[in-house]
Every structure is written in C-alpha cells, then in structure tokens.
Design a protein around this motif. Structure first.
Motif, short mmCIF file in Angstrom:
data_model
loop_
_atom_site.label_atom_id
_atom_site.label_comp_id
_atom_site.label_asym_id
_atom_site.label_seq_id
_atom_site.Cartn_x
_atom_site.Cartn_y
_atom_site.Cartn_z
N GLN A 10 0.83 -1.21 0.00
CA GLN A 10 0.00 0.00 0.00
C GLN A 10 0.86 1.26 0.00
OE1 GLN A 10 -3.17 0.01 -0.48
NE2 GLN A 10 -3.50 -2.22 -0.29
N LYS A 11 1.97 1.21 0.69
CA LYS A 11 2.86 2.37 0.74
C LYS A 11 3.47 2.66 -0.64
CE LYS A 11 6.81 4.17 3.33
NZ LYS A 11 7.84 3.87 4.36
N GLN A 12 3.86 1.61 -1.37
CA GLN A 12 4.41 1.80 -2.71
C GLN A 12 3.38 2.39 -3.67
OE1 GLN A 12 6.02 -1.89 -4.06
NE2 GLN A 12 7.70 -1.92 -2.55
N LYS A 13 2.12 1.95 -3.56
CA LYS A 13 1.08 2.52 -4.41
C LYS A 13 0.91 4.01 -4.14
CE LYS A 13 -2.72 0.30 -5.19
NZ LYS A 13 -3.99 -0.43 -4.99
N GLU A 71 3.16 6.11 -3.01
CA GLU A 71 4.32 6.83 -3.53
C GLU A 71 4.24 7.01 -5.04
OE1 GLU A 71 7.70 4.71 -2.26
OE2 GLU A 71 7.64 5.46 -0.19
N MET A 72 3.73 5.99 -5.75
CA MET A 72 3.60 6.09 -7.21
C MET A 72 2.61 7.18 -7.60
SD MET A 72 3.67 2.05 -8.23
CE MET A 72 3.28 2.40 -9.94
N LYS A 73 1.51 7.30 -6.84
CA LYS A 73 0.54 8.36 -7.12
C LYS A 73 1.15 9.73 -6.90
CE LYS A 73 -3.66 5.66 -6.14
NZ LYS A 73 -4.86 5.57 -5.28
N SER A 74 1.89 9.90 -5.83
CA SER A 74 2.50 11.20 -5.54
C SER A 74 3.54 11.57 -6.60
CB SER A 74 3.16 11.18 -4.16
OG SER A 74 4.20 10.22 -4.13
N ASN A 75 4.26 10.58 -7.13
CA ASN A 75 5.24 10.85 -8.18
C ASN A 75 4.56 11.31 -9.47
OD1 ASN A 75 7.34 10.17 -6.52
ND2 ASN A 75 7.40 8.02 -7.19
N ASP A 76 3.38 10.73 -9.78
CA ASP A 76 2.65 11.13 -10.99
C ASP A 76 2.21 12.58 -10.91
OD1 ASP A 76 3.04 8.64 -12.02
OD2 ASP A 76 1.06 7.87 -11.43
N THR A 77 1.75 13.01 -9.72
CA THR A 77 1.29 14.40 -9.58
C THR A 77 2.46 15.38 -9.61
OG1 THR A 77 1.37 14.12 -7.19
CG2 THR A 77 -0.75 13.67 -8.27
#
Length: 697
Positions: free
Chosen positions: A481-484, A486-492
C-alpha cells in the motif's frame, strides 16, 4: 560572529584533484647547497630505485672546475678508494673525485595528508604525494677504501707459509646437527634486524632515466599536475560537507606505530580489525575466541554487516557444534607447524582435535581419559583441545562451554544440514584412523541435560515456513500500500511547472587546460592538429582564408624559433609532438587550428635558419621515418655556435662517435684544448636533447 567580521573572505579559489600522477609522485628533499649553485647546474649521471622499500640512489657529477673545489683532496680520495691502478671496477675513472652518491630515507611514514599544488588562472590543482624522501650523501666509497687498506696490510703481513705451518694450523672441529626450528624461533628469526637487512638487500634495483627541468619530457609530464576533467564526476572526493572536507585535509593525528608499545599477540584492536576484509575479520575473531554463537559474532562485526556474507565466510574457518561455531583445527594448527608440548606435527594435532569436536556434536560431556586413549596424544595436548571449547566439572568430565543455540538452528536449517553432512564425512575418516568401536560412536546418557539434535525433519521445516509467512503477511501488505501511494505522488509531482527551475551557469575559463590523457607516446593519433587516420599527413585540415595566411605563418615561425632555441636539435617526430602540446595550450578558435601540414612545418623550420642533419643511420634500423629526420639550429647567437656546428658535422658523417674523437675534433677546429668535463658541458648545452638518437661510445 565578531571574529568572522574582523577576518572577511577576500577570495574564493576552486580546488581540483588531479589523478594522473596518483601513487607516482614523490617529493625529493636535497641537502642544502651554496646559493651560487643550483640543482639545474648539476649533471645526474645515474638514478635507480627499489620500489617496495621506496629507496632511491642518485649519482651526481661534481663540478671539478669550480674555484671552491679542492683538487688535491679529490685526487687523494680517488687514490685511497681505487689505488694506483684504474680499471672498469674503479669508482673514479678520472683519478679524481668527480661524482657523489646520494641515498634516500623516508622523511615520514604517513604522507596521506601531503599534496603537491599548482596554482593557475584562479584554480588550485592538488596531486597527492606517494612518498617524501630525504637524500643524504652516501660514504660507501670510504668503506671501499678501508677494505682495500686491510687487504694490503694482510698481504704484507701474510707472506708465504710453508707446508709445516699449514699443518700446524689444522684444528679439530665438532659437527653438530641443528634441531628442528620451532614456530617461536622462526618468528624471532623473521623479525630480527639481520633477516630484514637480508630481505632488503635481495630486492633488485630498477634503473631510471633522469630528465632535466627544461627537457621537453619534463614539460610534458608537468601537465599531469593539472586536473584532466573539471566535471564533478572527476572530483567526487571534493563533494563533501565542510566538516568532512576539513577532516580529509587535516585528519586527526595518529601516533606512529613505532612509538606504540608492542601489544601481546592475543590482544586485538577492534578499530584496526574493522579495517580488514570481512573474511579476515571473522578468521581473526574465531582464532582468538575459539567458540562463539552466531549472534555474538554479528554484534562484534558491527551494524550493517550482511548476515549472508558472514555465514558464507564463517563456514570456511569454523564448524557448527551444538548450534555454536567452533574454529577449525587447521586454522589453529597450520601446515608445517608442531605441538609446543610434544613436537607432534600439525596433521596429527588436527586429527585429535577434530575427534574432540566430533564428540561434542554427539554429547555435551567428554571424558579426558577417553580422548587420550583414542588419540594417543600427550595429556598437555588433549588438555589444550578441551580448554578451547569446554569447561571442567568435578567428578563429571568436560562440558561444552556454551548452551545449545536453538534460535540459530531454527533460523538456518540449510546450514545445519550442510554441517551435518560435513561431520558425517569427518566421522568416517576418524573411524578409519582410530578404529572406533560402538562404545565410542554411541553417546553416553548423562543425568544432566543432553545435547539437542542438530537435524530438523522436513515436516518441522514446512511448519516453520508457514508460520513465518503468516507472520510477515501483514507487513508485506503494508509495504504494498505504501508503494502505491508513492507512485501516485510521483505522478502528480511530474506535472509541476518547470518554469521555476533555474540552471546555474558556470563562467567559461579564459584558457582551456590541455588533456594530456590523449598523448600516450611520441605520436599517438594526432599529428600537427590532424588525425593520423587520414590518408596523408600532408593534407590540410580545412582551407586557410586568404587574410589568415600571414598570421598563421607568423605564429608558426614564433613557435619554431622558441622551440629550437630551447632544444637546438630535434627530430621531426619530437617537433610534431611539441607542436601538438602547443596547440593544446591555445584557446579555441586560434589561427593555428586552421590546419598545419607536415610540409608547412618542415618548410618553416628551414626558413628560420635551421638545417637538416643527414645522420647516416644503419639500414636495418626499425625507427619510423619521422624519427630519422633530424633538424638543428645552425646559429643561435651564443658562445657555443662554433662547437655546435663542429658536432653536427661529425654526426652527419657517422651516427656512432667516440668521445675522444669529438674531443680531438673540437680541439682542432676551435683551437682550444678541452678536457673531459668541458666536452661534456659542450655536449649538454649543444645537443643533449638528441642523446637518445645519437650514440656516444
């Protein structure tokens, strides 16, 4: 704050770390000489070095024409050293002390904080020193004089002896056979001064070539003192915080090892231990501790050590006994050693100790008499084995010193299984050597707690794996869940406006430093600004504009004149190499970059008053054509013009000339009676740069 205001920063200087001469740069400290004489005036006759000892020996010529030189003293010293007869073994062939030898000694054992610095164009380039050597005069010629004096006295006193006198001198001798050398005696012999002197004398000298301060090769190698790349990738050592950078420049002072008292052999410094490779750390720890749980070993190695690497290394120096690690016998008793008690060889000791270790894999208790009866070793050796891994209990025997490590057995069943197979092989060997019977193979029942089994069944291993998976499932879900997130924050963050990003622009230097890494030899791919892979070296790299011809000719003429006034005699290959160095030092866009062919360069040499010397080299020479073209400055306007012209005429007739021929020819042509030292000076001033090309006998 008040101190900082009183001492403001005046200038900031960029510091670069040059790596080209890393582990090659030495600092020589010469003895103090009179102010009227510099080392530029001294002729270095020979130089040699012992790399391992960092020992240098230089042989320098003494100026016997100097008014401060005492000629009578020089003749007396040469007479004392060589005697009246002179041959090839004589130290002073001229019957005069005309040279002196200097030997080096290390000025400091730790030179890591010293560096050579070059300041140019607002930049400071540092090259770490590999050694600092102090040169002192060597007086071995006095020892040679004393030896010859003693030989002469012995010859005068000895005389002829008759057969009767020879028979009277016969004495009875006693032949003794030396005992086998023990390990302690061998260590004392190896550490003795006599042995160290012998080892130092065995190292061969490596002869060196000396190049003067103004030699073209010295100028070429001096460019290596500058950093070859100004990028951060080349100077990662300098990308440090201020405190780290200060620590690198001025590390804390460490006492010299010679000043420290000798520590006992069984005492370890953890600070020194952690500087060694992991395998050596584990071997030293196990050799000193003998028995250790795996958890204690990990704590001694420090945080951050990979347990997998430790497990791989520990199996090379230790065996698993009751879940704990016991050092192997061959580590304690290396090959070609023997027992300090009985003199038994190491192979027998290892076999007896392996029997004791194997007994402890079967039971927690071992009886000393039983071990002595099976191994047939003396009581002292058996006691040493038992003290390594067990503790004596009254009326019970010897108990293994550590409790059974159940945690390690559960965590590493594969290691346990592998060690069990090794013990099965050792048991088979012991059965053959000692003819073990069932009584020795079957463990005795003790009232105290017995040894735990080392084997884990397959069903138990499966159950332990299932429990570990259940235990780690929750943690794995959280990590996912933590990796998911982080991936969303990187996209934004990727969609942010880049207009606010500013790139720092560094000012361009006025003069680019040459990259000498491309020049690996006399001519390695670039010829006069043209690539050697082109079909013809006479082709132009582009076309010269009409208005630039005169400027190019002027620049080229200035280069040729300045070069020949320094060197006097040059081959075409050497001239092209110097021209490439000159091009590398010029700023971009210079007129000489328009393209200079070999023909233009040779024509300019002839136009400036130089002449081509047709040296008759032998037909079988393997030198390239550019090495065979020799050019010389015919008139330089100094006092040696006539001497130089005579020398060049001589070399135009023969490429190998005897020194006495040169001396006679110079005396006839110049009307001067020149001695050997004066001829050497004429050769040095006139055509010393071509000494590798023209051979003097």
């Amino acid at each position: 704050m008040a101190n900082e205001e009183d001492d403001p920063i005046i200038q900031e200087i960029d510091v670069f770390l040059a790596r080209s001469l890393l582990e090659k740069l030495y600092l020589f400290q010469y003895p103090i000489r009179p102010a009227s004489m510099t080392y530029d005036d001294v002729t270095h006759l020979s130089a040699k070095i012992k790399p391992k000892q960092q020992k240098v020996e230089l042989e320098m010529a003494i100026d016997t024409l100097n008014p401060n030189y005492c000629r009578s003293k020089g003749e007396q010293i040469a007479l004392n050293v060589d005697g009246t007869c002179t041959d090839e073994t004589s130290t002073y062939s001229s019957k005069l002390m005309d040279k002196q030898t200097f030997c080096s000694s290390q000025a400091a054992s730790n030179v890591s904080r010293y560096a050579a610095a070059v300041y140019k164009k607002g930049e400071l380039h540092l090259t770490p020193l590999h050694g600092i050597l102090q040169l002192r005069p060597s007086f071995t010629y006095l020892d040679k004089a004393d030896a010859k004096h003693r030989e002469r006295e012995a010859a005068n006193e000895g005389g002829d002896s008759s057969q009767d006198e020879a028979e009277d001198d016969v004495k009875q001798i006693t032949v003794r056979f030396s005992r086998p050398e023990t390990e302690q005696a061998r260590q004392r012999r190896v550490q003795s001064y006599e042995f160290l002197q012998k080892r130092q004398a065995e190292e061969h000298w490596v002869h060196l070539h000396y190049y003067g301060l103004k030699d073209s090769r010295s100028e070429h190698d001096r460019q290596y003192l500058f950093s070859q790349g100004h990028g951060f990738a080349e100077n990662t050592e300098l990308i440090k915080s201020p405190s780290e950078y200060l620590m690198m420049l001025m590390p804390p002072s460490i006492e010299e090892e010679n000043d420290k008292p000798m520590a006992p052999s069984n005492v370890l410094s953890m600070a020194q231990l952690r500087t060694l490779p992991l395998a050596d750390q584990i071997k030293i720890l196990m050799k000193n501790v003998k028995v250790m749980p795996f958890a204690n070993l990990m704590s001694l190695l420090g945080s951050g050590t990979d347990s997998t690497a430790v497990l791989r290394c520990i199996q090379q120096v230790a065996m698993l006994v009751q879940g704990n690690w016991v050092v192997k016998s061959d580590v304690l008793y290396p090959k070609d050693t023997s027992s300090p008690h009985s003199g038994v060889p190491a192979e027998v000791l290892c076999r007896g100790r392996d029997f004791v270790m194997w007994k402890f894999t079967q039971d927690r208790w071992v009886v000393r008499k039983e071990v002595a009866a099976v191994t047939k070793l003396c009581p002292e050796d058996v006691k040493d084995f038992l003290e390594h891994m067990s503790v004596a209990r009254i009326n019970k025997g010897w108990e293994f010193m550590l409790p059974y490590d159940e945690d390690f057995v559960k965590k590493h069943p594969d290691i346990v299984q592998r060690q069990h197979m090794l013990w099965m092989g050792i048991q088979a060997k012991l059965e053959k050597v000692y003819n073990l019977i069932k009584e020795h193979l079957t463990p005795k029942k003790q009232e105290a707690q017995s040894a735990r089994p080392l084997l884990v069944s397959g069903e138990q291993r499966v159950n332990m794996a299932k429990a570990k998976v259940k235990q780690n499932y929750g943690q794995l879900e959280k990590d996912f869940q933590k990796q998911k997130a982080e991936m969303k924050s990187n996209d934004t963050s990727a969609k942010m406006d880049v207009s606010s990003i500013h790139i720092k622009e560094e000012p361009v230097s006025d003069e680019e430093l040459m990259d000498t890494s491309a020049y690996k030899g006399m001519n390695n791919g670039i010829v006069n600004g043209l690539h050697a892979e082109e079909d013809s070296t006479d082709s132009l790299n582009g076309h010269l504009p009409g208005g630039c011809v005169d400027r190019v000719a002027q620049e080229l003429k200035a280069f040729v004149l300045s070069t020949f006034k320094k060197q006097f005699v040059l081959t075409l290959s050497e001239l092209k190499r110097l021209f490439n160095l000159h091009l590398a030092s010029l700023p971009p866009g210079h007129t000489l970059f328009s393209g200079i062919s070999d023909k233009m360069l040779q024509d300019m040499v002839l136009d400036t008053g130089c002449k081509q010397i047709l040296v008759p080299f032998p037909p079988q020479t393997a030198a390239p054509p550019d090495e065979l073209k020799v050019y010389a400055l015919w008139e330089a306007g100094d006092t040696y013009d006539q001497h130089r012209q005579v020398l060049l005429e001589i070399f135009s007739k023969n490429y190998r000339v005897r020194r006495n021929v040169i001396q006679n020819q110079l005396s006839q042509e110049c009307g001067e009676d020149l001695n050997k030292q004066e001829v050497d000076r004429v050769l040095k001033v006139s055509c010393y740069s071509v000494v590798g090309l023209i051979q003097l006998k």
